[in-house]
Every structure is written in structure tokens, then in C-alpha cells.
Scaffold this motif. Structure first.
Motif, PDB file in Angstrom:
ATOM      1  N   GLU A 408      53.788  42.385  49.417  1.00 13.08           N
ATOM      2  CA  GLU A 408      54.314  41.046  49.162  1.00 13.08           C
ATOM      3  C   GLU A 408      54.352  40.752  47.664  1.00 13.08           C
ATOM      4  OE1 GLU A 408      55.682  37.126  49.654  1.00 13.08           O
ATOM      5  OE2 GLU A 408      55.727  38.907  50.942  1.00 13.08           O
ATOM      6  N   ALA A 409      53.322  41.220  46.929  1.00 18.56           N
ATOM      7  CA  ALA A 409      53.301  41.008  45.477  1.00 18.56           C
ATOM      8  C   ALA A 409      54.454  41.748  44.810  1.00 18.56           C
ATOM      9  CB  ALA A 409      51.968  41.481  44.904  1.00 18.56           C
ATOM     10  N   ALA A 410      54.728  42.978  45.278  1.00 20.76           N
ATOM     11  CA  ALA A 410      55.852  43.736  44.708  1.00 20.76           C
ATOM     12  C   ALA A 410      57.177  43.038  44.982  1.00 20.76           C
ATOM     13  CB  ALA A 410      55.859  45.148  45.291  1.00 20.76           C
ATOM     14  N   ALA A 411      57.314  42.493  46.203  1.00 20.37           N
ATOM     15  CA  ALA A 411      58.550  41.779  46.529  1.00 20.37           C
ATOM     16  C   ALA A 411      58.683  40.500  45.700  1.00 20.37           C
ATOM     17  CB  ALA A 411      58.573  41.447  48.021  1.00 20.37           C
ATOM     18  N   SER A 412      57.547  39.816  45.511  1.00 11.75           N
ATOM     19  CA  SER A 412      57.585  38.572  44.724  1.00 11.75           C
ATOM     20  C   SER A 412      57.937  38.853  43.260  1.00 11.75           C
ATOM     21  CB  SER A 412      56.233  37.859  44.807  1.00 11.75           C
ATOM     22  OG  SER A 412      55.960  37.466  46.130  1.00 11.75           O
ATOM     23  N   TRP A 413      57.477  40.002  42.746  1.00 17.37           N
ATOM     24  CA  TRP A 413      57.766  40.339  41.349  1.00 17.37           C
ATOM     25  C   TRP A 413      59.264  40.459  41.105  1.00 17.37           C
ATOM     26  CZ3 TRP A 413      55.183  40.164  36.988  1.00 17.37           C
ATOM     27  CH2 TRP A 413      55.702  40.839  35.862  1.00 17.37           C
ATOM     28  N   ARG A 414      59.968  40.873  42.132  1.00 17.40           N
ATOM     29  CA  ARG A 414      61.417  41.018  41.973  1.00 17.40           C
ATOM     30  C   ARG A 414      62.120  39.659  41.927  1.00 17.40           C
ATOM     31  NH1 ARG A 414      60.442  45.565  45.435  1.00 17.40           N
ATOM     32  NH2 ARG A 414      60.926  44.348  47.295  1.00 17.40           N
ATOM     33  N   ARG A 415      61.387  38.612  42.356  1.00 17.04           N
ATOM     34  CA  ARG A 415      61.958  37.266  42.276  1.00 17.04           C
ATOM     35  C   ARG A 415      61.432  36.603  40.997  1.00 17.04           C
ATOM     36  NH1 ARG A 415      60.868  37.649  47.929  1.00 17.04           N
ATOM     37  NH2 ARG A 415      58.879  36.514  47.754  1.00 17.04           N
ATOM     38  N   SER A 421      53.004  33.977  38.789  1.00 22.76           N
ATOM     39  CA  SER A 421      51.885  33.940  39.743  1.00 22.76           C
ATOM     40  C   SER A 421      51.409  35.348  40.077  1.00 22.76           C
ATOM     41  CB  SER A 421      52.295  33.204  41.018  1.00 22.76           C
ATOM     42  OG  SER A 421      53.393  33.849  41.629  1.00 22.76           O
ATOM     43  N   VAL A 422      52.340  36.310  40.179  1.00 23.01           N
ATOM     44  CA  VAL A 422      51.958  37.695  40.450  1.00 23.01           C
ATOM     45  C   VAL A 422      51.180  38.264  39.274  1.00 23.01           C
ATOM     46  CG1 VAL A 422      52.814  40.035  40.877  1.00 23.01           C
ATOM     47  CG2 VAL A 422      53.867  38.085  42.038  1.00 23.01           C
ATOM     48  N   ALA A 423      51.619  37.947  38.050  1.00 22.67           N
ATOM     49  CA  ALA A 423      50.919  38.440  36.864  1.00 22.67           C
ATOM     50  C   ALA A 423      49.503  37.873  36.789  1.00 22.67           C
ATOM     51  CB  ALA A 423      51.697  38.068  35.607  1.00 22.67           C
ATOM     52  N   ALA A 425      47.704  36.868  39.366  1.00 19.00           N
ATOM     53  CA  ALA A 425      46.941  37.537  40.424  1.00 19.00           C
ATOM     54  C   ALA A 425      46.523  38.943  39.997  1.00 19.00           C
ATOM     55  CB  ALA A 425      47.765  37.602  41.699  1.00 19.00           C
ATOM     56  N   ALA A 426      47.403  39.648  39.288  1.00 18.35           N
ATOM     57  CA  ALA A 426      47.072  40.998  38.826  1.00 18.35           C
ATOM     58  C   ALA A 426      45.930  40.969  37.811  1.00 18.35           C
ATOM     59  CB  ALA A 426      48.306  41.651  38.212  1.00 18.35           C
ATOM     60  N   VAL A 427      45.957  39.975  36.930  1.00 21.92           N
ATOM     61  CA  VAL A 427      44.867  39.845  35.940  1.00 21.92           C
ATOM     62  C   VAL A 427      43.548  39.556  36.648  1.00 21.92           C
ATOM     63  CG1 VAL A 427      43.985  38.434  34.050  1.00 21.92           C
ATOM     64  CG2 VAL A 427      46.378  39.165  34.062  1.00 21.92           C
ATOM     65  N   VAL A 428      43.588  38.678  37.660  1.00 22.54           N
ATOM     66  CA  VAL A 428      42.370  38.362  38.421  1.00 22.54           C
ATOM     67  C   VAL A 428      41.836  39.608  39.122  1.00 22.54           C
ATOM     68  CG1 VAL A 428      41.464  37.072  40.387  1.00 22.54           C
ATOM     69  CG2 VAL A 428      42.939  35.935  38.725  1.00 22.54           C
ATOM     70  N   LEU A 429      42.733  40.378  39.732  1.00 32.19           N
ATOM     71  CA  LEU A 429      42.303  41.605  40.416  1.00 32.19           C
ATOM     72  C   LEU A 429      41.707  42.601  39.431  1.00 32.19           C
ATOM     73  CD1 LEU A 429      45.118  42.316  43.031  1.00 32.19           C
ATOM     74  CD2 LEU A 429      42.718  41.815  43.500  1.00 32.19           C
ATOM     75  N   ALA A 430      42.327  42.727  38.264  1.00 36.55           N
ATOM     76  CA  ALA A 430      41.797  43.644  37.250  1.00 36.55           C
ATOM     77  C   ALA A 430      40.407  43.204  36.805  1.00 36.55           C
ATOM     78  CB  ALA A 430      42.742  43.709  36.057  1.00 36.55           C
ATOM     79  N   ALA A 431      40.225  41.894  36.648  1.00 36.92           N
ATOM     80  CA  ALA A 431      38.907  41.383  36.252  1.00 36.92           C
ATOM     81  C   ALA A 431      37.874  41.652  37.340  1.00 36.92           C
ATOM     82  CB  ALA A 431      38.988  39.884  35.962  1.00 36.92           C
TER      83      ALA A 431
END
Length: 594
Positions: A408-415, A421-423, A425-431
Motif C-alpha cells: 500500500e505504501a508503494a502504491a501511495s508513493w505513486r500518487r 505521508s509515506v516519507a 512513515a518511512a522515517v518513523v520505520l527507520a527510527a
């Protein structure tokens, strides 16, 4: 099918470097705690057969499979055969996430991505190296969920029966699997396409019949040995262990003298029969401990709620909640390949919970049984106790949801509108990943176990070296000092061992450990030609309320060497009474004509 096969190959390939490195791990030939019990149980089954076993105390499927693996030891070492079996079972479990994802999330890709998340979480591979039922429990539960998903889709009584059968077999791997039965029954009863309540009822009845067929081998075995136990009789004891006052949320023995599975079974039975005043059946022993567990909860309900909070905190812990084996220690010292499988618990949990939210918003009818199965696993942890290996089934069931979240995150990135919001979320996951990796580290107790493993294999200098980081701790770490004394005693350096034991006692050992240490101190004092001091330490050891059978036995043998036959007989009788299953006191008494 091709995607599942590909996932299986990738998962197996991830195991192979760890299998190669594990040859040099000191624990490969030194199973701990439950692993030692399963190893002994499997060897007994291999030599005597299953029919000779009493009523099952633990789920029997894993030791049976292990016994079969040991049967190949003539051409292939027993250890290698067992480890290969574990790797195959874990890889099969991971591959089954593909049909699970397709059945419940309408996405085989979500299952495949979830499988990658499982492989990247190093403890899944790590516990595949141990003689523990984690791989077989994952494989059988995944198979049950896959068949259940097919039964919901096709509405076939044959598939309903097979789903129940698969769930019953999974309970033979882990008796708590029966807690998934209500989820499975509800999933079939609410499946689309049932035209009447009759068809829904028939589906559930056939499913229940399948479960009965699956557990029947264990139930029949137990009936033949005189007791009605569906799978295993340990449920009551485990309930008490996890809910007794003073518990911390991890494994807290039901009694200070309880050790591995078999000693715990004997001790639990002895305590229950003492209170009952007569011999009782395994099911009655289990009922006794269930009643005691309920009394513990009712005696301090507020304290129990606090305990449940501790268990939940352990479920959500970023690192390695205590267990017999230490994933971070063995990874750092012996299994460097596991550094490549570096996904910590926190991002896996975060992705899984995000995926549950997405799935339930999109298609509750198809995805809720998988979420319900994960909820049942969480309930099992809160009902009993939590450590790293016991929470792996929960992570396993959340993994397909994690795969869905990433897709879903990959699909959202294309929009364009959702990229921010995806970016974030990615920073939060990396942390979360960085924090989780930093917090996944060995604790002092892990070094103690390593020193014991090395010392038991004659690698005494390495065992002392393992104590080095702990010996410099301030305030002094009494258990490490005591362990160093034991290793020095094994090396024959009695003066140094004496000094370490005295230092450990001065630093403050737990009462039970202090009694054992005083016994060992008495042994080295005797070696150093100080019998009066040795006698005083033996007296202090047996005077402890935590004195064990071994403590009394050692004083008895000391007295015998000093010519005090009557005192020796009294001590040996006390040892035999404390631990009726231990042969050495009885053998010594027999030699003395008593």
C-alpha cells in the motif's frame, strides 16, 4: 504455487549460512532447559517407541519428528538431521504465507512480502537452530490457516474437515493451538455463500470433527495410559507459572527447585499430590494448578493487572525478552550471518499493525480471521508468559499484514498527494529499526549461560574469558563472580576458587544460589585441607531454606569421608526425600546397606 516455491527456496537459502556457522557455536552440542528435555524425550522415543511414554505433559509432535530425524543418524549425524528438519519446517512455514496472504488479504504478493519480513527478522532463523518446537508450530499453524482460507472460499465440507484436521495437528505441535478453534469455527460460520443456518452448522460440526481427528492420536494415547487429556497436561502448571504473585511476565518457575520440563512435571505432581494427600492423575494435577492460578489472581487483582501490563510490555519489547538462549549474544560471537537478517521487532510490529488497519478497512469479511488468529496468539501470551520464542507466532501472523502495508505504501508513493505521508512513515520505520537494533543486546545472564556451556565442554579458559565483561561491573555482579569460582574449581585452582566464592557470597547471592555456592566452597576447602571450615560451610548450606537435594547429598558424602556414617545416612535420606527422582542418594544408601 510458483511464488510459494520461490519463497521456500529463498527462506531455505537464508538458513544455510546460519547452519554452516552453527557448527562452531558451543550450544550446538549443549541444549539448554526445554531444548534438553525435548532432546532427551526424542531419544527415548527413538529407542523405546511412543507407546511406552506416559500421559503427555507437553505436545508430542515435535519430539516425534525429532526422533524420526535421529533415525537418520547412521548416515547423517543426528544433530545435522535435526537442524535440517528445523530449517525445512521454518522454510515451509514461510512459504505458506503466500496462500495465507491470498486467502485472507486477497494478495499473494502481501503474503510473499510478509514472508520476506519473517526471514529478515533474525530470531526466526535463530530458533530454527534450536531443538525447540517453534518451526513445527509455525508450519502447522500456517497450513491450518491456508486450508481454512480455502474452505471459506469454496464452501466444501471436505475442506472444512481438512481445515479442522490441520488445526488439530497444529495443536499436537503446540497445545495452545486449540485456542484458534473458535476463530476457525466463526470464520466458517460467517463465510459467504451459505444459504441457510443448516449449512453453516454443518460446516462448523464437520470442522470440529476434523479437530477431533487431528488430536485423536494424543487423546487415545493418554486414554490408554488411564487419563482423559486432549493433548497435554501442562496447561494448569503453565497458567500458574504465568500468573502467580511475584511473576514478572516471563517464565517464573512454579517452585524454586523446578528446572526443565521433566523436573517441573515431577515437582508439580509431587506438590499437588502432597496437598491432595493421595496419588492423582495428570489431569487432576493440571486442575490443581489451574485452581491455584485463579486463587493467585483473585488474591491480588490489581497486582495481576499490573502483571498483564508487564506481559504486554514484553510482547512489544524492541530487543530480546529473556529466554534460555540469547539471540544477540550468539549472533555477535558465533553467528555473524544473522547480522544480515537485521529487521528488529519494532518495525515488524508497526508494519503488521498498520496492515491490520488497512485490511479491516478494506475487506473485513476476508481478513478478520487472520487478524483474529493474531489476536488469539496475543491472548495466549497474556494468559501465560512471554519470551522471544513464544512471541514469534504473533509476529508470524502479523507479517502478511506488514506485507500489505508495504504494498500500500508503494502504491501511495505513486500518487503525488500521498508522498509526504509515506516519507514520514518511512522515517518513523527507520527510527524504529535503528532503536530496535540498538536495544537488541545481550544481558549479563546470557554471558553466564555461555560460560556454563563453554565450561561443560572443557573450554575453561574461554569460559573465564566470557566472564571478563561482567567481572568489572560495579557494583559487583555476584553471579558472575560465583561462576568464575566454579570454573576455577574445575581447573583445579582451589585457592582462587575459594576467594571467588567468598567474594560472591559477600556481594550478595540469591538465597538458593548461596546454598549451592556454600556447598562448592566447602568442597574446595576440603581440597585445601581445611575440614573444619568445610564442615561449617556444609552446615550453613543445609541450614538454608532453599537447600536442595544436592546440598544434602554433598554434606552426606563429606560426612561419610570423615567417618560419620550415621550423619551421612541421615543426610542422604534427606536428599532422597527432597528429590525422589534422583538416583544418587538412593544408590549411596544402598551401598551403605540402608
Amino acid at each position: 504455487l510458483r511464488l510459494a516455491i520461490l519463497v521456500f527456496v529463498v527462506a531455505l537459502a537464508a538458513h544455510l549460512p546460519a547452519l554452516f556457522e552453527y557448527r562452531h557455536d558451543p550450544f550446538v552440542h549443549w541444549p539448554l532447559s526445554d531444548a534438553q528435555s525435548y532432546d532427551e524425550w526424542a531419544q527415548r522415543i527413538a529407542s523405546r517407541g511412543l507407546a511406552a511414554e506416559p500421559v503427555f505433559h507437553q505436545a508430542p509432535l515435535f519430539p516425534v519428528l525429532l526422533a524420526l530425524a535421529y533415525g537418520f543418524s547412521a548416515a547423517f549425524s543426528a544433530t545435522r538431521a535435526a537442524l535440517l528438519l528445523q530449517a525445512l519446517l521454518t522454510s515451509a512455514a514461510v512459504a505458506l504465507l503466500v496462500p495465507v496472504g491470498k486467502a485472507y488479504l486477497r494478495s499473494a504478493a502481501a503474503g510473499a512480502v510478509g514472508a520476506v519480513l519473517v526471514v529478515l527478522h533474525g530470531p526466526f532463523v535463530f530458533y530454527g537452530l534450536k531443538l525447540l518446537p517453534v518451526p513445527v508450530a509455525l508450519a502447522t499453524s500456517a497450513a491450518a490457516l491456508a486450508v481454512l482460507g480455502a474452505a471459506r472460499e469454496r464452501r466444501s465440507l471436505v475442506l472444512d474437515l481438512l481445515a479442522g484436521l490441520a488445526l488439530g495437528i497444529s495443536a499436537l505441535a503446540r497445545a495452545e493451538g486449540l485456542l484458534l478453534a473458535p476463530v476457525g469455527a466463526a470464520a466458517l460460520a460467517t463465510a459467504r455463500g451459505h444459504r441457510s443456518w443448516h449449512t453453516r452448522a454443518a460446516s462448523v460440526v464437520v470442522f470440529a470433527a476434523g479437530i477431533a481427528m487431528g488430536v485423536a492420536p494424543a487423546t487415545i494415547h493418554n486414554l490408554r495410559h488411564g487419563d482423559f487429556v486432549l493433548v497435554a497436561s501442562s496447561g494448569g502448571e503453565n497458567l500458574f507459572i504465568g500468573n502467580q504473585r511475584g511473576a514478572r511476565g516471563d517464565y517464573t518457575p512454579l517452585h524454586p527447585r523446578a528446572g526443565d520440563i521433566f523436573s517441573e512435571r515431577l515437582l508439580g505432581k509431587a506438590i499437588a499430590e502432597k496437598d491432595a494427600g493421595r496419588p492423582i492423575s495428570p489431569s487432576a494435577v493440571s486442575a490443581y494448578w489451574r485452581t491455584r492460578a485463579l486463587r493467585e489472581v483473585l488474591a491480588d487483582p490489581v497486582g495481576w493487572l499490573v502483571l498483564e501490563g508487564r506481559k504486554l510490555r514484553r510482547v512489544l519489547a524492541p530487543g530480546d525478552p529473556s529466554d534460555a538462549y540469547s539471540f544477540p549474544l550468539e549472533r555477535d560471537l558465533f553467528l555473524p550471518w544473522l547480522h544480515a537478517l537485521a529487521l528488529p521487532a519494532w518495525p515488524l510490529l508497526a508494519l503488521g499493525l498498520a496492515g491490520v488497519s488497512i485490511a479491516l478497512r478494506r475487506g473485513f469479511a476476508s481478513s478478520w480471521p487472520l487478524a483474529g488468529a493474531a489476536a488469539a496468539q496475543l491472548a495466549t501470551l497474556l494468559l501465560f508468559f512471554v519470551n522471544t520464542r513464544l512471541r514469534l507466532p504473533l509476529f508470524f501472523l502479523l507479517a502478511p499484514f506488514g506485507g500489505l502495508a508495504l504494498i500500500e505504501a508503494a502504491a501511495s508513493w505513486r500518487r503525488e498527494a500521498r508522498r509526504l505521508s509515506v516519507a514520514v512513515a518511512a522515517v518513523v520505520l527507520a527510527a524504529l529499526a535503528i532503536a530496535g537494533a540498538a536495544l537488541t543486546r545481550a544481558v549479563p545472564r546470557d554471558h553466564l549461560r555461555l560460560a556454563s556451556a563453554l565450561s561443560s565442554q572443557g573450554r575453561l579458559d574461554e569460559g573465564l574469558a566470557a566472564m571478563t565483561p561482567l567481572m568489572a561491573m560495579r557494583p559487583p555482579y555476584a553471579l558472575a563472580i560465583d561462576q568464575a569460582g566454579w570454573i576455577l574449581q574445575k581447573k583445579g585452582e582451589f585457592s582462587a576458587a575459594r576467594d571467588r566464592y567468598r567474594e560472591a557470597l559477600a556481594a550478595g547471592l540469591p538465597e538458593g544460589r548461596a546454598a549451592e555456592t556454600r556447598t562448592r566452597l566447602a568442597q574446595v576447602l576440603e581440597k585445601l585441607g581445611a575440614p573444619v571450615e568445610a564442615s561449617a560451610e556444609h552446615d550453613r548450606a543445609v541450614g538454608s531454606p532453599e537447600a536442595t537435594a544436592g546440598t544434602w547429598y554433598e554434606r552426606g558424602m563429606f560426612r561419610l569421608r570423615r567417618g560419620d556414617r550415621a550423619g551421612a545416612v541421615a543426610d542422604l535420606r534427606a536428599a532422597a526425600k527432597l528429590d525422589p527422582s534422583w538416583d544418587r542418594p538412593r544408590d549411596a544408601l544402598a551401598r551403605l546397606g540402608n
